[in-house]
Design an enzyme around this catalytic site. Sequence first.
Site, PDB file in Angstrom:
ATOM      1  N   HIS A 145       5.444   5.873  -0.272  1.00 48.97           N
ATOM      2  CA  HIS A 145       4.995   7.252  -0.474  1.00 48.97           C
ATOM      3  C   HIS A 145       3.809   7.580   0.437  1.00 48.97           C
ATOM      4  CE1 HIS A 145       1.390   5.864  -2.582  1.00 48.97           C
ATOM      5  NE2 HIS A 145       2.180   4.983  -3.186  1.00 48.97           N
TER       6      HIS A 145
ATOM      7  N   GLU B 281       5.780   1.103  -9.287  1.00 50.46           N
ATOM      8  CA  GLU B 281       4.758   0.163  -8.825  1.00 50.46           C
ATOM      9  C   GLU B 281       4.379  -0.786  -9.954  1.00 50.46           C
ATOM     10  OE1 GLU B 281       3.393  -1.829  -6.907  1.00 50.46           O
ATOM     11  OE2 GLU B 281       2.277  -0.527  -5.523  1.00 50.46           O
TER      12      GLU B 281
END
Length: 412
Positions: free
Chosen positions: A215, A291
Amino acid sequence: MREFIVEADGGSRGNPGPAGYGSVVLDAATGQTLAEAAEYIGIATNNVAEYRGLLAGLRAAHALDPTARVHVRMDSKLVVEQMSGRWKIKHPDMKPLALEAAAVLPPSQVTYEWIPRERNKHADRLANEAMDAGKRGEQWSAAASTAELDTLAEPSAPSSRRGAAEPVEGGAAEPPEGGAAKADADVRAARTVSSPGWSGAADMGAPATFVLLRHGETPLTPQKRFSGSGGTDPSLSGVGREQAERAAVSLARRGTIQHIVASPLARTRETAAAVAARLGIEVSVDEGLRETDFGAWEGLTFGEVRERYPDDLTKWLSDPEAEPTGGGESFAATATRIAATRDKLVAAYAGRTVLLVTHVTPIKTFVRLALGAPPESLFRMELSAASMSVVAYYADGNASVRLLNDTSHLRP
């Protein structure tokens, strides 16, 4: 200095007849496809189409990096010898195209090599796609192209771009086409010489290829703070949104992404949305791509964690089973989750190219598992915001890491 490989081809169904070209720019170090070009050009000869393919490939390489060294590979002996200066250019249709091609990049940056037709399949398939599109009254579309996948899946498929008798521009020292004997020799040569990193892979069919996009930046990224799945779930910053858009432009230009899957966190969904808007592809969300949960360390810098939780940090750095303070997720647990997610996605997207928009630890874990590297290798990889990495997974269970931490698309 960066180095590119340009593979180009062109064909005419009739010679002259309906014609088109195809070209592809590859990263010389990794073999990754960086750009594809193809176009239906109307009625033309094989040679004109081949020169148009060369011209498009050189221009695509120049657009990526005008200072790069470029090695051109073509199965046209005529074009290679003429552009290398060993054969004269006599035909009036060839001369202006050759001059244009020579002017794209300084001659000192470009070299030429003849290769057998069997080793030029990607460009050949692009040229055929362009001619097929022209037959339908359309222009070639990068988004609809399957040339790269077809190249891997059908290593011995014959070309349909030329007729049985292919005349070439006459010239001193121009050898004739060698017929069946030459074709057999080309096939033997192609089987003997394997491209780097592809030994045996084509026999397995097209792999499931994961393009791993980290990202873009959040407000926490430049501060180097722990930001996992157990924290505040920050959105992209202004810089991060710009990075996501640059990644989207690059992926749209390459035109190889067929599906998009993202982590459920805000920063990955925003990054994926920027790409999806460009490609016109819907985004699927997979919880397995989230994550790592960094527990009590969420939002802290590495120095702050060392100051507050020195013993826990020391253990975490040396033991993949150790959890961050406060019951976060260990690297071993993350690896188990990523391996399960990988297996599920490989099965779902066999033979397809999928963009996975995720985070630092998942991407490093995909790479580590593909390489069979030890857990401590996670601390030895650099992974920048909005960087791209690529791993391909074959039917026999083997994996090939093709790219790591590419940020070339972020350059102004």
